[in-house]
Design a protein around this motif. Sequence first.
Motif, PDB file in Angstrom:
ATOM      1  N   ALA A  22       3.485   9.201  10.433  1.00 36.45           N
ATOM      2  CA  ALA A  22       3.833   7.883   9.908  1.00 36.45           C
ATOM      3  C   ALA A  22       4.598   7.068  10.947  1.00 36.45           C
ATOM      4  O   ALA A  22       4.348   5.861  11.104  1.00 36.45           O
ATOM      5  CB  ALA A  22       4.650   8.027   8.630  1.00 36.45           C
ATOM      6  N   GLU A  23       5.505   7.696  11.646  1.00 31.61           N
ATOM      7  CA  GLU A  23       6.271   6.984  12.667  1.00 31.61           C
ATOM      8  C   GLU A  23       5.365   6.462  13.777  1.00 31.61           C
ATOM      9  O   GLU A  23       5.544   5.336  14.245  1.00 31.61           O
ATOM     10  CB  GLU A  23       7.373   7.877  13.228  1.00 31.61           C
ATOM     11  CG  GLU A  23       8.506   8.095  12.237  1.00 31.61           C
ATOM     12  CD  GLU A  23       9.520   9.142  12.670  1.00 31.61           C
ATOM     13  OE1 GLU A  23       9.286   9.844  13.680  1.00 31.61           O
ATOM     14  OE2 GLU A  23      10.546   9.262  11.978  1.00 31.61           O
ATOM     15  N   PRO A  27       5.823  -4.666   7.771  1.00 28.39           N
ATOM     16  CA  PRO A  27       6.792  -3.655   7.328  1.00 28.39           C
ATOM     17  C   PRO A  27       6.097  -2.342   6.950  1.00 28.39           C
ATOM     18  O   PRO A  27       5.095  -2.342   6.235  1.00 28.39           O
ATOM     19  CB  PRO A  27       7.451  -4.301   6.111  1.00 28.39           C
ATOM     20  CG  PRO A  27       7.250  -5.760   6.288  1.00 28.39           C
ATOM     21  CD  PRO A  27       5.928  -5.906   6.984  1.00 28.39           C
ATOM     22  N   PHE A  28       6.639  -1.270   7.460  1.00 30.20           N
ATOM     23  CA  PHE A  28       6.086   0.068   7.255  1.00 30.20           C
ATOM     24  C   PHE A  28       7.271   0.982   6.998  1.00 30.20           C
ATOM     25  O   PHE A  28       8.042   1.277   7.900  1.00 30.20           O
ATOM     26  CB  PHE A  28       5.340   0.498   8.520  1.00 30.20           C
ATOM     27  CG  PHE A  28       4.470   1.709   8.373  1.00 30.20           C
ATOM     28  CD1 PHE A  28       3.095   1.600   8.463  1.00 30.20           C
ATOM     29  CD2 PHE A  28       5.013   2.965   8.169  1.00 30.20           C
ATOM     30  CE1 PHE A  28       2.282   2.714   8.355  1.00 30.20           C
ATOM     31  CE2 PHE A  28       4.225   4.089   8.053  1.00 30.20           C
ATOM     32  CZ  PHE A  28       2.843   3.954   8.149  1.00 30.20           C
ATOM     33  N   SER A  29       7.432   1.391   5.748  1.00 28.94           N
ATOM     34  CA  SER A  29       8.600   2.218   5.412  1.00 28.94           C
ATOM     35  C   SER A  29       8.188   3.657   5.152  1.00 28.94           C
ATOM     36  O   SER A  29       7.107   3.930   4.647  1.00 28.94           O
ATOM     37  CB  SER A  29       9.353   1.638   4.216  1.00 28.94           C
ATOM     38  OG  SER A  29       8.544   1.644   3.066  1.00 28.94           O
ATOM     39  N   ILE A  50       0.851  -1.187   0.000  1.00 25.59           N
ATOM     40  CA  ILE A  50       0.000   0.000   0.000  1.00 25.59           C
ATOM     41  C   ILE A  50       0.884   1.233   0.000  1.00 25.59           C
ATOM     42  O   ILE A  50       1.789   1.359   0.828  1.00 25.59           O
ATOM     43  CB  ILE A  50      -0.919   0.025   1.237  1.00 25.59           C
ATOM     44  CG1 ILE A  50      -1.771  -1.244   1.284  1.00 25.59           C
ATOM     45  CG2 ILE A  50      -1.810   1.255   1.233  1.00 25.59           C
ATOM     46  CD1 ILE A  50      -1.300  -2.232   2.284  1.00 25.59           C
ATOM     47  N   ASP A  51       0.605   2.135  -0.925  1.00 28.39           N
ATOM     48  CA  ASP A  51       1.314   3.418  -0.977  1.00 28.39           C
ATOM     49  C   ASP A  51       0.385   4.506  -0.459  1.00 28.39           C
ATOM     50  O   ASP A  51      -0.705   4.723  -1.001  1.00 28.39           O
ATOM     51  CB  ASP A  51       1.749   3.738  -2.409  1.00 28.39           C
ATOM     52  CG  ASP A  51       2.941   2.908  -2.829  1.00 28.39           C
ATOM     53  OD1 ASP A  51       4.021   3.107  -2.251  1.00 28.39           O
ATOM     54  OD2 ASP A  51       2.785   2.052  -3.711  1.00 28.39           O
ATOM     55  N   LEU A  52       0.825   5.184   0.597  1.00 27.68           N
ATOM     56  CA  LEU A  52       0.101   6.307   1.170  1.00 27.68           C
ATOM     57  C   LEU A  52       0.960   7.547   1.030  1.00 27.68           C
ATOM     58  O   LEU A  52       2.167   7.493   1.274  1.00 27.68           O
ATOM     59  CB  LEU A  52      -0.192   6.060   2.653  1.00 27.68           C
ATOM     60  CG  LEU A  52      -0.982   4.803   3.000  1.00 27.68           C
ATOM     61  CD1 LEU A  52      -1.060   4.630   4.511  1.00 27.68           C
ATOM     62  CD2 LEU A  52      -2.365   4.862   2.400  1.00 27.68           C
ATOM     63  N   GLY A  53       0.354   8.645   0.640  1.00 26.42           N
ATOM     64  CA  GLY A  53       1.101   9.887   0.504  1.00 26.42           C
ATOM     65  C   GLY A  53       0.173  11.077   0.632  1.00 26.42           C
ATOM     66  O   GLY A  53      -0.626  11.328  -0.255  1.00 26.42           O
ATOM     67  N   VAL A  69       3.431  -1.316   3.950  1.00 22.57           N
ATOM     68  CA  VAL A  69       2.985   0.052   3.687  1.00 22.57           C
ATOM     69  C   VAL A  69       4.198   0.915   3.401  1.00 22.57           C
ATOM     70  O   VAL A  69       5.219   0.813   4.087  1.00 22.57           O
ATOM     71  CB  VAL A  69       2.183   0.629   4.880  1.00 22.57           C
ATOM     72  CG1 VAL A  69       2.004   2.139   4.746  1.00 22.57           C
ATOM     73  CG2 VAL A  69       0.837  -0.051   4.997  1.00 22.57           C
ATOM     74  N   ARG A  70       4.067   1.751   2.373  1.00 20.99           N
ATOM     75  CA  ARG A  70       5.075   2.782   2.081  1.00 20.99           C
ATOM     76  C   ARG A  70       4.397   4.138   2.252  1.00 20.99           C
ATOM     77  O   ARG A  70       3.454   4.449   1.531  1.00 20.99           O
ATOM     78  CB  ARG A  70       5.609   2.622   0.656  1.00 20.99           C
ATOM     79  CG  ARG A  70       6.353   1.327   0.439  1.00 20.99           C
ATOM     80  CD  ARG A  70       6.943   1.221  -0.939  1.00 20.99           C
ATOM     81  NE  ARG A  70       5.911   1.139  -1.962  1.00 20.99           N
ATOM     82  CZ  ARG A  70       6.000   0.388  -3.054  1.00 20.99           C
ATOM     83  NH1 ARG A  70       7.072  -0.335  -3.287  1.00 20.99           N
ATOM     84  NH2 ARG A  70       5.021   0.374  -3.933  1.00 20.99           N
ATOM     85  N   TRP A  71       4.869   4.895   3.224  1.00 18.24           N
ATOM     86  CA  TRP A  71       4.312   6.226   3.509  1.00 18.24           C
ATOM     87  C   TRP A  71       5.225   7.258   2.856  1.00 18.24           C
ATOM     88  O   TRP A  71       6.357   7.461   3.281  1.00 18.24           O
ATOM     89  CB  TRP A  71       4.242   6.447   5.016  1.00 18.24           C
ATOM     90  CG  TRP A  71       3.629   7.759   5.417  1.00 18.24           C
ATOM     91  CD1 TRP A  71       4.226   8.986   5.389  1.00 18.24           C
ATOM     92  CD2 TRP A  71       2.316   7.965   5.931  1.00 18.24           C
ATOM     93  NE1 TRP A  71       3.369   9.947   5.852  1.00 18.24           N
ATOM     94  CE2 TRP A  71       2.186   9.341   6.187  1.00 18.24           C
ATOM     95  CE3 TRP A  71       1.235   7.120   6.195  1.00 18.24           C
ATOM     96  CZ2 TRP A  71       1.021   9.898   6.712  1.00 18.24           C
ATOM     97  CZ3 TRP A  71       0.081   7.678   6.712  1.00 18.24           C
ATOM     98  CH2 TRP A  71      -0.027   9.045   6.960  1.00 18.24           C
ATOM     99  N   HIS A  72       4.724   7.913   1.832  1.00 18.78           N
ATOM    100  CA  HIS A  72       5.476   8.933   1.106  1.00 18.78           C
ATOM    101  C   HIS A  72       5.203  10.292   1.746  1.00 18.78           C
ATOM    102  O   HIS A  72       4.053  10.634   2.017  1.00 18.78           O
ATOM    103  CB  HIS A  72       5.054   8.961  -0.371  1.00 18.78           C
ATOM    104  CG  HIS A  72       5.296   7.667  -1.068  1.00 18.78           C
ATOM    105  ND1 HIS A  72       6.437   7.422  -1.798  1.00 18.78           N
ATOM    106  CD2 HIS A  72       4.554   6.527  -1.129  1.00 18.78           C
ATOM    107  CE1 HIS A  72       6.385   6.204  -2.289  1.00 18.78           C
ATOM    108  NE2 HIS A  72       5.263   5.635  -1.897  1.00 18.78           N
TER     109      HIS A  72
END
Length: 127
Positions: A108-109, A118-120, A59-62, A93-96
């Motif tokens: 995000a943190e 995993p949450f980057s 999942i990409d969140l931004g 999850v990738r938080w942009h």
Amino acid sequence: MESYKVSGNNYIPDVCLDKDRGVFVIGGRSIPENPNTIYDPIIEWWKNYANEPNANTIIDLGFEYVNSSSMKQIARIMALLDTIHGKKSMVMVRWHFNELDTDSQNQAERLSKMVNFPFSLVADASK
């Protein structure tokens, strides 16, 4: 499974949830007057997805900006994703965020500490 898409504006985020293509993106601004009207259908889609998820769910969140009531809804989505991680799907999850936006980074943190997948954090160069 039907995809779910919303074209965002100054108040609601863009949403593209497409199981067949493996595309899961939510982003933009999220400051709706009533976040339930935006996020309840998204959460319902994820509940249906959880019944038969893809082997990998990325999942990409931004968000340019997300208010606290929207963050509560995003936390609900993260909790739901946590229930399928490792059992039915490998979730990530990738938080942009804009590299200068410490508020988004801090949000995000905090979220990343609530989940077991995993949450980057992806710092995008400022424009």
